[in-house]
Design an enzyme around this catalytic site. Structure first.
Site, short mmCIF file in Angstrom:
data_model
loop_
_atom_site.label_atom_id
_atom_site.label_comp_id
_atom_site.label_asym_id
_atom_site.label_seq_id
_atom_site.Cartn_x
_atom_site.Cartn_y
_atom_site.Cartn_z
N ASN A 130 0.79 -1.24 0.00
CA ASN A 130 0.00 0.00 0.00
C ASN A 130 0.82 1.28 0.00
O ASN A 130 0.27 2.37 -0.10
CB ASN A 130 -0.92 0.02 1.22
CG ASN A 130 -1.97 -1.07 1.15
OD1 ASN A 130 -2.32 -1.53 0.06
ND2 ASN A 130 -2.43 -1.52 2.30
N LYS A 177 3.81 4.14 -1.16
CA LYS A 177 4.22 4.76 -2.42
C LYS A 177 5.58 4.22 -2.85
O LYS A 177 6.49 4.12 -2.03
CB LYS A 177 4.33 6.28 -2.23
CG LYS A 177 4.98 6.97 -3.41
CD LYS A 177 4.95 8.48 -3.27
CE LYS A 177 5.95 9.14 -4.20
NZ LYS A 177 5.73 8.86 -5.63
N LYS A 221 5.84 1.77 -5.90
CA LYS A 221 5.77 0.55 -6.72
C LYS A 221 6.05 0.87 -8.20
O LYS A 221 6.96 0.30 -8.80
CB LYS A 221 4.39 -0.11 -6.57
CG LYS A 221 4.09 -0.49 -5.12
CD LYS A 221 2.70 -1.02 -4.93
CE LYS A 221 1.61 0.02 -5.08
NZ LYS A 221 1.62 1.06 -4.03
N THR A 222 5.27 1.78 -8.75
CA THR A 222 5.46 2.12 -10.16
C THR A 222 6.83 2.74 -10.39
O THR A 222 7.53 2.40 -11.35
CB THR A 222 4.34 3.08 -10.62
OG1 THR A 222 3.09 2.39 -10.52
CG2 THR A 222 4.54 3.54 -12.04
N THR A 223 7.23 3.63 -9.49
CA THR A 223 8.54 4.27 -9.65
C THR A 223 9.67 3.25 -9.55
O THR A 223 10.69 3.40 -10.22
CB THR A 223 8.74 5.41 -8.62
OG1 THR A 223 8.25 4.97 -7.37
CG2 THR A 223 8.00 6.66 -9.05
N ARG A 267 17.31 1.48 -15.65
CA ARG A 267 18.55 0.74 -15.44
C ARG A 267 18.87 -0.13 -16.65
O ARG A 267 19.98 -0.13 -17.17
CB ARG A 267 18.36 -0.11 -14.18
CG ARG A 267 19.57 -0.80 -13.70
CD ARG A 267 19.25 -1.48 -12.38
NE ARG A 267 19.59 -0.63 -11.25
CZ ARG A 267 19.51 -1.02 -9.98
NH1 ARG A 267 19.07 -2.22 -9.68
NH2 ARG A 267 19.86 -0.21 -9.01
N PHE A 269 -10.31 5.10 -17.75
CA PHE A 269 -10.35 4.24 -16.58
C PHE A 269 -9.34 4.64 -15.51
O PHE A 269 -8.17 4.78 -15.77
CB PHE A 269 -10.05 2.79 -17.00
CG PHE A 269 -10.08 1.82 -15.87
CD1 PHE A 269 -11.27 1.30 -15.42
CD2 PHE A 269 -8.91 1.43 -15.26
CE1 PHE A 269 -11.30 0.41 -14.37
CE2 PHE A 269 -8.92 0.53 -14.21
CZ PHE A 269 -10.12 0.02 -13.77
N TRP A 299 -9.21 4.68 -10.88
CA TRP A 299 -9.44 3.78 -9.74
C TRP A 299 -10.91 3.37 -9.63
O TRP A 299 -11.23 2.24 -9.32
CB TRP A 299 -9.01 4.46 -8.43
CG TRP A 299 -7.63 4.95 -8.53
CD1 TRP A 299 -7.23 6.24 -8.71
CD2 TRP A 299 -6.43 4.16 -8.52
NE1 TRP A 299 -5.87 6.30 -8.80
CE2 TRP A 299 -5.36 5.05 -8.69
CE3 TRP A 299 -6.17 2.81 -8.38
CZ2 TRP A 299 -4.04 4.62 -8.72
CZ3 TRP A 299 -4.87 2.38 -8.41
CH2 TRP A 299 -3.82 3.27 -8.58
N GLU A 334 0.42 -1.84 -12.70
CA GLU A 334 -0.95 -1.97 -12.16
C GLU A 334 -1.70 -3.18 -12.74
O GLU A 334 -2.93 -3.17 -12.79
CB GLU A 334 -1.79 -0.69 -12.39
CG GLU A 334 -1.07 0.65 -12.25
CD GLU A 334 -0.54 0.98 -10.86
OE1 GLU A 334 -0.83 0.20 -9.92
OE2 GLU A 334 0.18 1.98 -10.72
P1 ATP Z 1 4.43 5.70 -7.41
O1 ATP Z 1 3.85 5.76 -8.79
O2 ATP Z 1 4.66 7.05 -6.85
O3 ATP Z 1 5.60 4.78 -7.32
P2 ATP Z 1 2.75 3.61 -6.42
O4 ATP Z 1 2.81 3.00 -7.75
O5 ATP Z 1 3.38 2.87 -5.30
O6 ATP Z 1 3.31 5.09 -6.46
P3 ATP Z 1 -0.12 3.56 -6.62
O7 ATP Z 1 -0.90 2.76 -5.64
O8 ATP Z 1 0.01 3.05 -8.02
O9 ATP Z 1 1.27 3.89 -5.96
O10 ATP Z 1 -0.76 5.01 -6.62
C1 ATP Z 1 -0.40 5.98 -7.55
C2 ATP Z 1 -0.56 7.36 -6.98
O11 ATP Z 1 -1.12 7.35 -5.67
C3 ATP Z 1 0.77 8.10 -6.83
O12 ATP Z 1 0.51 9.43 -7.14
C4 ATP Z 1 1.12 7.96 -5.39
O13 ATP Z 1 1.86 9.04 -4.86
C5 ATP Z 1 -0.22 7.87 -4.73
N1 ATP Z 1 -0.12 7.00 -3.55
C6 ATP Z 1 0.63 5.88 -3.42
N2 ATP Z 1 0.52 5.35 -2.19
C7 ATP Z 1 -0.34 6.15 -1.53
C8 ATP Z 1 -0.86 6.16 -0.18
N3 ATP Z 1 -0.53 5.24 0.71
N4 ATP Z 1 -1.72 7.17 0.14
C9 ATP Z 1 -2.07 8.11 -0.74
N5 ATP Z 1 -1.61 8.16 -2.02
C10 ATP Z 1 -0.75 7.20 -2.41
MG MG Z 2 1.52 2.52 -9.21
#
Ligand code: ATP
Ligand code: MG
Length: 200
Positions: A41, A43, A45-47, A55, A95, A97, A132
């Site tokens: 949960n 922040k 994952k995508t980054t 890399r 699309f 969330w 995702e």
């Molecule tokens: P990022 O893309 O920054 O690596 P993520 O892929 O881990 O984040 P996702 O669940 O895909 O996170 O959500 C994407 C967006 O939601 C991003 O803008 C991120 O900052 C935000 N986000 C991620 N985790 C949380 C959280 N725990 N609470 C609120 N917003 C979040």
């Molecule tokens: Mg993500």
């Protein structure tokens, strides 16, 4: 300053640690593409997925990205990486969330998935990010069994990164590397707006 005795002890410990690490490096014999899952949960994952794409690109490898949830925002990584030759397939509906129209979303997901299947059978691609993808399983837009089979049959040198919350157990089991990003806190919870360059 460390006393001489402490210094010796420290050196001994480091020496032992180095031996253990060297042993493990020697023991790793297999070389093939990896399946990685970045879930949880927090922040990052995508980054993290894009970090690996960057890399790989830096080593001259060929990369592709499929994004199963299109944010309402501009996409910083796509803006940059497309210029560097990375193939992108992004789900084309609005699309996000909140799913509104299941049939429309399923069609859109399937369209990207078909493109992924082509990538996942192309041995000229070294690293693929399926950003995702976990939600497509959760929502039932793509059959888990089909994903599993496609991943299993992919070229042996190809690495795949799957991101998204609540990854299905089957994906966790079949992955070589799984990381769970835990939310300690997020600025959003304190009312901070999502920020260009940080959040998208
Ligand atoms: P990022 O893309 O920054 O690596 P993520 O892929 O881990 O984040 P996702 O669940 O895909 O996170 O959500 C994407 C967006 O939601 C991003 O803008 C991120 O900052 C935000 N986000 C991620 N985790 C949380 C959280 N725990 N609470 C609120 N917003 C979040
Ligand atoms: Mg993500």
């Amino acid at each position: 300053m460390m006393s001489e005795q402490k210094q010796d002890k420290h050196q001994q410990r480091q020496q032992k640690l180095k031996q253990q690490v060297d042993q493990r490096i020697d023991a790793a014999q297999e070389e093939r593409g990896l399946l990685l899952v970045i879930t949880g949960n927090g922040k990052g994952k995508t980054t993290s997925g894009f970090g690996m794409i960057t890399r790989a690109l830096g080593h001259g490898q060929t990369c592709a990205v499929a994004q199963f949830i299109k944010g309402t925002w501009d996409n910083g990584e796509k803006n940059l990486l497309e210029k560097l030759g990375v193939t992108f397939h992004v789900m084309a509906t609005g699309f996000t969330w909140e799913t509104q129209d299941k049939q429309k979303d399923t069609l859109a997901a399937q369209k990207v998935w078909q493109q992924c299947k082509t990538l996942l059978s192309d041995d000229s691609i070294d690293v693929i990010l399926l950003d995702e993808l976990t939600y497509m399983v959760t929502y039932g837009y793509i059959e888990l069994e089909e994903i599993v089979q496609t991943l299993e049959n992919r070229p042996s040198e190809q690495s795949v990164i799957i991101t998204g919350r609540a990854a299905h157990r089957t994906l966790l089991e079949m992955a070589d590397t799984v990381s769970e990003v835990r939310n300690v806190k997020h600025g959003f919870e304190a009312g901070l707006k999502a920020r260009k360059g940080i959040d998208w």
